[in-house]
Every structure is written in C-alpha cells, then in structure tokens.
Scaffold this active site. Structure first.
Site, mmCIF file in Angstrom:
data_model
loop_
_atom_site.group_PDB
_atom_site.id
_atom_site.type_symbol
_atom_site.label_atom_id
_atom_site.label_comp_id
_atom_site.label_asym_id
_atom_site.label_seq_id
_atom_site.Cartn_x
_atom_site.Cartn_y
_atom_site.Cartn_z
ATOM 1 C CB CYS A 131 -1.476 -2.580 1.358
ATOM 2 S SG CYS A 131 -3.092 -1.874 2.488
ATOM 3 C CB CYS A 134 -4.953 -0.888 0.273
ATOM 4 S SG CYS A 134 -3.922 -0.384 1.673
ATOM 5 C CG ASP A 135 -4.227 -2.752 -3.321
ATOM 6 O OD1 ASP A 135 -4.938 -1.801 -3.518
ATOM 7 O OD2 ASP A 135 -2.944 -2.698 -3.036
#
Ligand code: NAP
Length: 304
Positions: A131, A134-135
């Site tokens: 992701c 997200c990261d």
C-alpha cells in the site's frame, strides 16, 4: 431474521446496501475492517465518473457510506467466520454470535497477491509494503522498487514520486499491462526507471529492506538492486475463504456468477472483486452491487 446480509463494505457492498435500503429490505451489512474496502488504500481516483477533478479514495468511499446510511443501511463491524447455506435461509456465524438471513450478497473483495519469495514475510511492514498510500511517506528521499506492470503498479509508482528519490519499476516482461495513459505518465516521470524482463528472487535485509535480488528472465543474469523499500503490486487473490467449499469458483478462485450475480447456491449473490469477471474497477463493482441487490429483491419477493 434479516432479508439480506451483505458481507463486505467496499464499493460493491455499499452500492448493494444503498439499493437494498431504498427497496426497504431488512438489510444488515457486515464489515470486518472499516467501510471502504481496497479503495481506501488508493490515494487518488480519477476514473470514477462524476468527479472530473478526481477524488481521494477516502472521500469517495466516505460519500458512498454516508449515502447508503442516509437511506437506512445498518453497517456493523463484525467478522464473519462461517457461512452455512440451508434451504431458503443462510446462517452467518460471526465473532458476535449467529445471524440468519433469507439472502446474502458476498462483496468481500480481494487481497493483494504476495510474491512468495524469501525475505518477503520477514520484511513485511519493515520495508515491504502492499500500500503506497499507507507507507509512501516513510520513503522520503529514499530509493524504492515497485514490482508489477499493471494499473496498480503504475499508479502507485507515480504516487511514490511525491516522496521517493527514485523508483525502480520491476516488470517480468518487456511490455506493460497498464492502461496507456498511465504508461505515458510513467515514461515521462524522471524518477521512474523501468527494469524490464526481471523477476524478484529475494528481498534482502534483516531489520529493514536493504535490497532486492533480481533475475533477468531473458539472459538469466542476476543482480542486486539497492533499495530501502519494496512495494508489491502483482494483482489480487479473491477473499473466498468463506465459500471455498460451498460455491462454484473459477480456476483462480473467484466466485462464478451469472449476469444476475447469482452464485451456484440459491439465495447467495456475489458482487465486486470477489466475483469472476473481466474488469475489476470501482465502476464495475458499483454495477455488480446494484444488480445483486435488485436480483436479491426479486428473489425475496418470490419467496413470499
Ligand atoms: P493486474 O492487472 O493483474 O497486473 C498484475 C501485474 O503484476 C502484471 O503486470 C503481471 O505481469 C505482474 N505479476 C503478476 N504476478 C507476478 C509475479 N509473481 N511476479 C512478478 N510480476 C507479477 O493487477 P493490478 O494492476 O493490481 O490490477 C487489478 C485490476 O484492478 C485490473 O483490472 C486493473 O485494471 C484494476 N485497476 C484499475 C485502476 C484504475 O483504473 N485506475 C487502478 C488499479 C487497478 P504480466 O503483465 O506479465 O501478467
């Protein structure tokens, strides 16, 4: 007993929920995480009609949830652990007890595919990610590898250019699978370098990712790419655990339906990414959800 239980609150489930709530079916939606599904992992959506300037994945899904709830959809945060199909009713076993319903729509989506290579499990969450939304921000001014050549890989690689100093896009062939528009964008992005005809063999590192070993499938040559992050976008596998031994699945494990979204079990419908179909998009998930809810409504009418 419920008329309808919808399992999964992604675009397919929420659309089914919207239609079912407006049809005044006694409907319950069960979602083990938060409503939104995989779209929540997408930073920006620009091919969902009606949003000419695009929308964030979160905004789009928040609007879909609010719209369904506005018409009375009841969404509960519960994980389904088993499904029993009996004549004219289904029993849904959850972590909070059993529920009964006359019809079910499975909209439980799909999960990112793993590479299945050495170092991947050990370093997941320590440099290996599925992701970028997200990261990505953890990789400011660092070098990362993105694995895959489809829409997801290119979209996420483009997103990562906001943070990383260099993105190596590792693809196993000499042609990308992604939509042409995304290919054009990737080619014109200086930070993205495509490594063709290569497959990852091993992710290297102990406390964090230090590199990735690649093999060129044409020459057999092996090399190590020094990167701090590895983002894997090589497709999805269906979340079919509940129905593996219950419903007809295709050769890749996706649930087979007819054009009414009916599965091989009467009263059980499927919609969205979990379903066997040509194109997995928000737009097609939404269409599946509407059809499944409408078909479920007709099925329930015939039961009475
Ligand atoms: P995908 O289209 O199945 O592409 C997967 C990519 O990973 C392919 O390039 C494939 O290579 C490669 N791959 C598969 N297994 C591999 C392995 N073991 N090792 C190395 N590479 C491997 O998956 P996706 O990109 O996640 O897209 C899934 C669906 O969502 C598609 O229908 C896509 O159109 C849709 N989607 C749409 C958008 C959008 O419209 N904006 C965004 C994201 C996703 P090959 O090409 O050689 O098979």
């Amino acid at each position: 007993m419920e008329d309808l239980i919808i399992i999964g609150a992604g675009p397919a489930g929420l659309t089914a929920g919207l239609y079912a709530a407006r049809a005044r079916l006694k409907t319950l939606m069960l979602e083990k995480l938060s409503p939104g599904g995989q779209v929540l992992m997408t930073d920006w959506v620009e091919n969902y009609p009606g949003f000419p300037d695009g929308a964030s994945g979160f905004e789009l899904m928040d609007k879909m949830r609010r719209q369904a709830e506005k018409f009375g959809l009841d969404i509960k945060s519960q994980e389904v652990s088993r499904l029993d199909v009996l004549p004219e009713k289904q029993i849904i076993v959850t972590d909070n007890g059993n529920l009964e319903s006359r019809a079910i729509i499975l909209a439980c989506g799909a999960t990112p595919q793993r590479l299945g290579i050495e170092g991947e499990s050990l370093l997941t969450g320590k440099g290996v990610s599925y992701c970028a939304t997200c990261d990505g921000p953890f990789y400011r001014e660092q070098e990362v590898a993105v694995i895959g050549g489809g829409d997801t890989a290119l979209e996420e690689a483009l997103f990562l250019t906001k943070f990383a100093s260099k993105i190596y896009l590792v693809h196993r062939r000499d042609k990308l699978r992604a939509t042409k528009l995304l290919q054009e964008r990737a080619w014109s992005e200086e930070k993205i370098e495509i490594i063709w005809d290569s497959i990852p063999k091993r992710i290297v590192g102990e406390a964090g990712v230090e590199g990735i070993d690649l093999k060129n499938v044409k020459t057999g040559e092996e090399s190590r790419l020094s990167v701090q992050g590895v983002f894997v976008f090589i497709g999805y596998r269906p979340n079919n655990e509940l129905v593996k031994n219950l419903l007809e699945l295709d050769e890749r494990g996706f649930v087979v339906t007819n054009k009414y979204m009916e599965t091989s079990e009467v009263g059980v419908f499927a919609a969205g990414d979990v379903r066997s179909k040509l194109l997995r998009q928000i737009t097609t998930a939404v269409g599946d959800g509407a059809t499944a809810a409408f078909a479920a409504e007709k099925y329930l009418e015939n039961l009475k």
